[in-house]
Design a protein around this motif. Structure first.
Motif, PDB file in Angstrom:
ATOM      1  N   SER A  22       0.829  -1.211   0.000  1.00  0.00           N
ATOM      2  CA  SER A  22       0.000   0.000   0.000  1.00  0.00           C
ATOM      3  C   SER A  22       0.864   1.262   0.000  1.00  0.00           C
ATOM      4  CB  SER A  22      -0.945   0.004   1.201  1.00  0.00           C
ATOM      5  OG  SER A  22      -0.205  -0.006   2.410  1.00  0.00           O
ATOM      6  N   VAL A  80      -6.485   4.270  -4.519  1.00  0.00           N
ATOM      7  CA  VAL A  80      -6.356   3.028  -3.747  1.00  0.00           C
ATOM      8  C   VAL A  80      -7.502   2.804  -2.770  1.00  0.00           C
ATOM      9  CG1 VAL A  80      -3.854   2.934  -4.011  1.00  0.00           C
ATOM     10  CG2 VAL A  80      -4.808   4.020  -2.003  1.00  0.00           C
ATOM     11  N   ARG A  95       0.796   7.248   5.256  1.00  0.00           N
ATOM     12  CA  ARG A  95       1.540   6.154   4.609  1.00  0.00           C
ATOM     13  C   ARG A  95       2.604   6.696   3.661  1.00  0.00           C
ATOM     14  NH1 ARG A  95      -3.335   1.869   3.244  1.00  0.00           N
ATOM     15  NH2 ARG A  95      -3.821   1.393   5.423  1.00  0.00           N
TER      16      ARG A  95
END
Length: 184
Positions: free
Chosen positions: A131, A153, A163
């Motif tokens: 991810s 995503v 992230r």
């Protein structure tokens, strides 16, 4: 000089005027082809054609509350690419794979411009969770904003920014963090 209709307006017009889809193809094909060419260079043209077929067929499903038309198109592209890799894996089980991924990362370093750092960069990318890697590549290669990448995503923008920050930090330091945040 007057600016033409924006992407969202063009997409909504396609319900009554299918030709309104053509400017979207013209505006976004170069970037989307680049997305495919960096990930599956031998299939990029076919994947782009499949993307436009799927995007046109599913255009009524676009939800502006979830992001821009550009981000939606990259999401469709990501799905087309994942389907391509799954089909390829089913017909070519001999291709190298990275555990947990849909794509053959071992081929990435052959396409990197910075050949001198390609092995280390590839290793660092492979160490990132899938991810984080996808977000990093969507922002770095495809020039999407973190919010657009989040829409691609399917995660909240704040989660994507976290992230992305973590992925950039890991890439800069050259040492991945374990799940507790400790250096490994």
């Amino acid at each position: 000089m007057t600016a033409g209709p924006d992407d969202e307006e063009l997409l909504s017009r396609t319900a009554r005027d299918p030709a309104s889809f053509e400017p979207l193809v013209q505006r976004h094909s170069t970037a989307l082809h680049g997305y495919f060419a960096r990930r599956a260079p031998t299939a990029a043209d076919d994947l782009l054609a499949e993307l436009w077929l799927q995007a046109y067929a599913s255009r009524r499903g676009f939800d502006p509350a979830r992001g821009t038309v550009r981000a939606w198109l990259f999401g469709v592209a990501r799905n087309v690419l994942s389907t391509h890799w799954r089909r390829l894996a089913a017909t070519r089980p001999d291709l190298p794979r990275t555990a947990g991924d849909d794509d053959p990362w071992e081929a990435v370093d052959s396409r990197l411009d910075a050949a001198a750092v390609a092995p280390r960069l590839r290793a660092l990318l492979a160490e990132l969770p899938a991810s984080e890697r996808e977000l990093l590549l969507l922002v770095a290669w495809e020039q999407l904003t973190p919010s657009e990448a989040a829409a691609v995503v399917g995660i909240p923008a704040a989660t994507a920014r976290t992230r992305l920050h973590r992925a950039r930090s890991r890439m800069r330091s050259g040492a991945p963090l374990d799940l507790t945040g400790e250096r490994t």
